[in-house]
Design an enzyme around this catalytic site. Structure first.
Site, short mmCIF file in Angstrom:
data_model
loop_
_atom_site.label_atom_id
_atom_site.label_comp_id
_atom_site.label_asym_id
_atom_site.label_seq_id
_atom_site.Cartn_x
_atom_site.Cartn_y
_atom_site.Cartn_z
N CYS A 121 0.82 -1.21 0.00
CA CYS A 121 0.00 0.00 0.00
C CYS A 121 0.85 1.26 0.00
O CYS A 121 0.70 2.13 -0.83
CB CYS A 121 -0.95 0.01 1.20
SG CYS A 121 -2.18 -1.27 1.11
N HIS A 122 1.75 1.35 0.97
CA HIS A 122 2.54 2.58 1.07
C HIS A 122 4.01 2.29 1.25
O HIS A 122 4.78 3.14 1.69
CB HIS A 122 2.00 3.47 2.19
CG HIS A 122 0.55 3.79 2.01
ND1 HIS A 122 -0.43 3.08 2.64
CD2 HIS A 122 -0.08 4.69 1.23
CE1 HIS A 122 -1.61 3.54 2.26
NE2 HIS A 122 -1.42 4.51 1.41
N GLY A 123 4.43 1.05 0.94
CA GLY A 123 5.85 0.74 0.83
C GLY A 123 6.60 0.54 2.13
O GLY A 123 7.81 0.80 2.19
N TYR A 155 -6.03 12.33 -0.92
CA TYR A 155 -5.21 11.13 -0.72
C TYR A 155 -3.74 11.46 -1.00
O TYR A 155 -2.84 11.00 -0.28
CB TYR A 155 -5.72 10.03 -1.64
CG TYR A 155 -5.23 8.64 -1.32
CD1 TYR A 155 -5.45 8.08 -0.06
CD2 TYR A 155 -4.57 7.88 -2.26
CE1 TYR A 155 -5.02 6.80 0.23
CE2 TYR A 155 -4.14 6.59 -1.98
CZ TYR A 155 -4.37 6.06 -0.73
OH TYR A 155 -3.94 4.80 -0.44
#
Lengths: 190, 430
Positions: A154-156, B300
């Protein structure tokens, strides 16, 4: 004196304040059940514990089981993975805390995150501590990240072979759930 | 705009009603007596379009709720049932899903219109704040509605967004976790969560409808702003009745908007959605890429631009919260950006930043995308917190027309009513 100009405090003022305060407390008390009903209910709280047979899990293999609606990662680590985890200097860790659920705080050594005599078994809640995605790395062939453990797509965020956060936005190491060995090849989670 | 009521009840029933519940009088005053500046452009038609969008969402939503079951065991299947078996179910669902996107298209244009023409400035601050509240309620409603599909994107969007609150753990240990479990009603996103999201998704549109009522009330006290930003002075020469002039204009814009709406519903109903949401929710597998619907992408991108969990959350909510302060952050004495030669450039920079953040929100946050995301996030906040207050002070505005009449009819119309009307008063609006 300005106070002499004010009207004296009467019984009626007292009754106004008392009645308003009483109604306020009553309203708050009536509101509480409406708020509290949203908390995890009795069926969710009943801590179902699960038993897991470790015998079929090969060295280097990982499996995922469900406990309290959460995925639990169980990995039978290879010797290199254990050594890599044990050799990490404490100063390199982003989160120095071992993160044992329902346990005392202690340094995030690999020994603290496993059970003595069962160092090849790593049991963790498989939920990224950033925003709750499931990190990759359980199945063979999946990306394991720069530290050979798990990688959150998702965000590494990248975790090492002890499930400790090493890079990326996640703030904490992966949680270790309460579990114990009932026999050499069987654990009880919860 | 304060105005006289010209309502005269003509029949016995309307006279009887008028002395008991003057609701016909209210409608008459709102639609017929309400003086509207004669120079409003098509950018002023989005209010009516937004009311239409809300109506469409409520109508189709009530229909969908007749066929949908908010239970994790059957939610996903009940939607496929709706799509395949229910008469016109596909039409109701696609209209509702596309309708959410169209709602946001219209609201973003409406908001940028307000920003460009200074529609938030005195005496319209409360009108603007109510608008931001409506926008917040829209965000919450759209997010909850998306979760009800119970596809992979639904499930993981709820997981990621509700987990944002766990960042409060860094302030008070355990506070965030307790709050998140209270929101979930369990230790993970599950049936209890889906049920409450459904309940609130049904409730919030009616909250929005109530806020819209207040928004229109707050509009009708000071009256419409207009492209010049100059106050309406001479109602007879500078204003036209809302009906038939703006009902017609709004109606035409609405038809054009509806053509675009229908194009999406009938030709590309899934274009704005994500294919992964046609895969049923699986709590054991995170999709390779979690992206929100397009209308949330700028926020986002801001969330991911900040390299700290709590910081990202604060920035994302701050991006909306800063809008509440806009009436006081803008120090300029001039409303309309038409007469603000310096601010104009910054306004378009803001538009570009928002579009860029929308693009970056769909990209993986690494390398150049991450750097660009940080730069545009920085501009977004600088625009509101620094540029708006400073430019308002240092800028020399261009001369404004003295009145709406002068701007519409030319400088000869100056000096009140002595000048003979070059055109018949109201009919020749543009």
């Amino acid at each position: 004196m300005a106070t002499t100009m004010e009207e004296p405090v009467t019984r009626r003022d007292f009754i106004h304040i008392a009645a308003t305060a009483f109604a306020g407390v009553g309203a708050a008390a009536a509101l509480w059940p409406v708020i509290s009903q949203m908390n995890p209910d009795a069926s969710a709280l009943s801590l179902a514990s699960i038993e897991l047979d470790l015998a079929p899990i090969q060295e280097g293999q990982g499996i995922t089981v469900m406990w309290r609606g959460k995925p639990i990662f169980v990995r039978n680590r290879s010797a290199e993975e254990i050594k890599a985890a044990q050799d990490v200097p404490m100063a390199e860790l982003k989160d120095p805390e071992a993160r044992i659920m329902e346990g005392a705080a202690m340094p995030a050594t690999d020994a603290a995150r496993t059970k003595p005599g069962h160092e090849q078994w790593l049991v963790m809640v498989g939920i990224c501590t950033h925003l709750g995605c499931i990190p990759k790395g359980q199945r063979s062939g999946e990306a394991k990240g720069d530290y050979g453990g798990w990688f959150c797509p998702c965000h590494g965020s990248a975790y090492d072979t002890s499930g400790r956060i090493r890079s990326g936005p996640a703030p904490r190491n992966l949680d270790i759930p309460p579990y114990e060995f009932v026999s050499d090849t069987k654990i009880k989670i919860g | 705009m304060a105005h006289e009521s010209t309502y005269q009840p003509k029949t016995g029933f309307t006279r009887w009603m008028d002395s008991r519940l003057p609701i016909i009088r209210m409608a008459h005053e709102t639609i017929l007596d309400y003086p509207t500046p004669r120079n409003l452009t098509y950018m002023w038609t989005f209010g009516g379009i937004l009311a239409f969008c809300l109506g469409v969402q409520i109508l189709t939503g009530i229909v969908l709720a007749m066929h949908y079951a908010p239970n994790t065991a059957v939610a996903f299947d009940s939607i496929e049932h709706l799509m395949r078996d229910v008469n016109y179910g596909w039409l109701m669902r696609y209209t509702h899903a596309v309708g959410a996107s169209m709602f946001f298209v219209a609201v973003y244009l409406h908001m940028f219109r307000g920003l460009y023409y200074g529609s938030y400035k005195a005496p319209r601050e409360v009108l603007w704040i109510l608008g931001v509240l409506i926008f917040l309620a829209m965000i919450a409603t759209a997010f909850m509605g998306y979760s009800l599909v119970w596809g992979q994107m639904s499930f993981w969007a709820v997981t990621v967004i509700t987990n944002l609150f766990s960042s409060l753990d860094t302030i008070i240990d355990g506070l965030g976790t307790t709050l998140v479990q209270w929101i979930w009603g369990g230790f993970a996103v599950d049936n209890a969560t889906l049920n409450r999201l459904f309940s609130l998704h049904y409730l919030l549109p009616f909250v929005i409808a109530g806020l819209v009522g207040l928004h229109i009330w707050a509009l009708h006290v000071p009256g419409n702003n207009n492209p010049t930003g100059v106050d309406l002075r001479d109602v007879n020469r500078e204003a036209v009745p809302f009906h038939p002039y703006y009902t017609t204009k709004d109606g035409f814009a609405l038809v054009v908007f509806a053509i675009l709406f229908a194009y999406f519903v009938f030709y590309v109903p899934n274009y704005l959605g994500h294919a992964d949401n046609y895969v049923e929710a699986n709590p054991l597998q995170t999709p390779p890429h979690i992206v929100p619907e397009w209308y949330f992408l700028p926020f986002y991108a801001i969330l991911r631009a900040i390299p700290s969990k709590l910081g990202g959350v604060i920035a994302m909510f701050g991006a909306i919260a800063v809008l509440f302060l806009v009436p006081w952050l803008d120090t300029s004495k001039v409303r309309s950006t038409r007469y603000r030669p310096l601010y104009r450039y910054f306004f378009w920079m803001l538009v570009i930043s928002c579009l860029a953040l929308g693009y970056l929100g769909a990209k993986s946050p690494e390398g150049g995308y991450l750097i660009a995301g940080r730069l545009f996030t920085a501009y977004y906040f600088l625009h509101f917190l620094v540029i708006m207050p400073v430019v308002g002070i240092i800028e020399t505005p261009k001369p404004q027309p003295r009145s709406i009449a002068e701007s519409v009819l030319g400088p000869s119309a100056r000096g009140g009513g002595q000048v003979p009307h070059p055109v018949p008063a109201a009919a020749e609006k543009r």
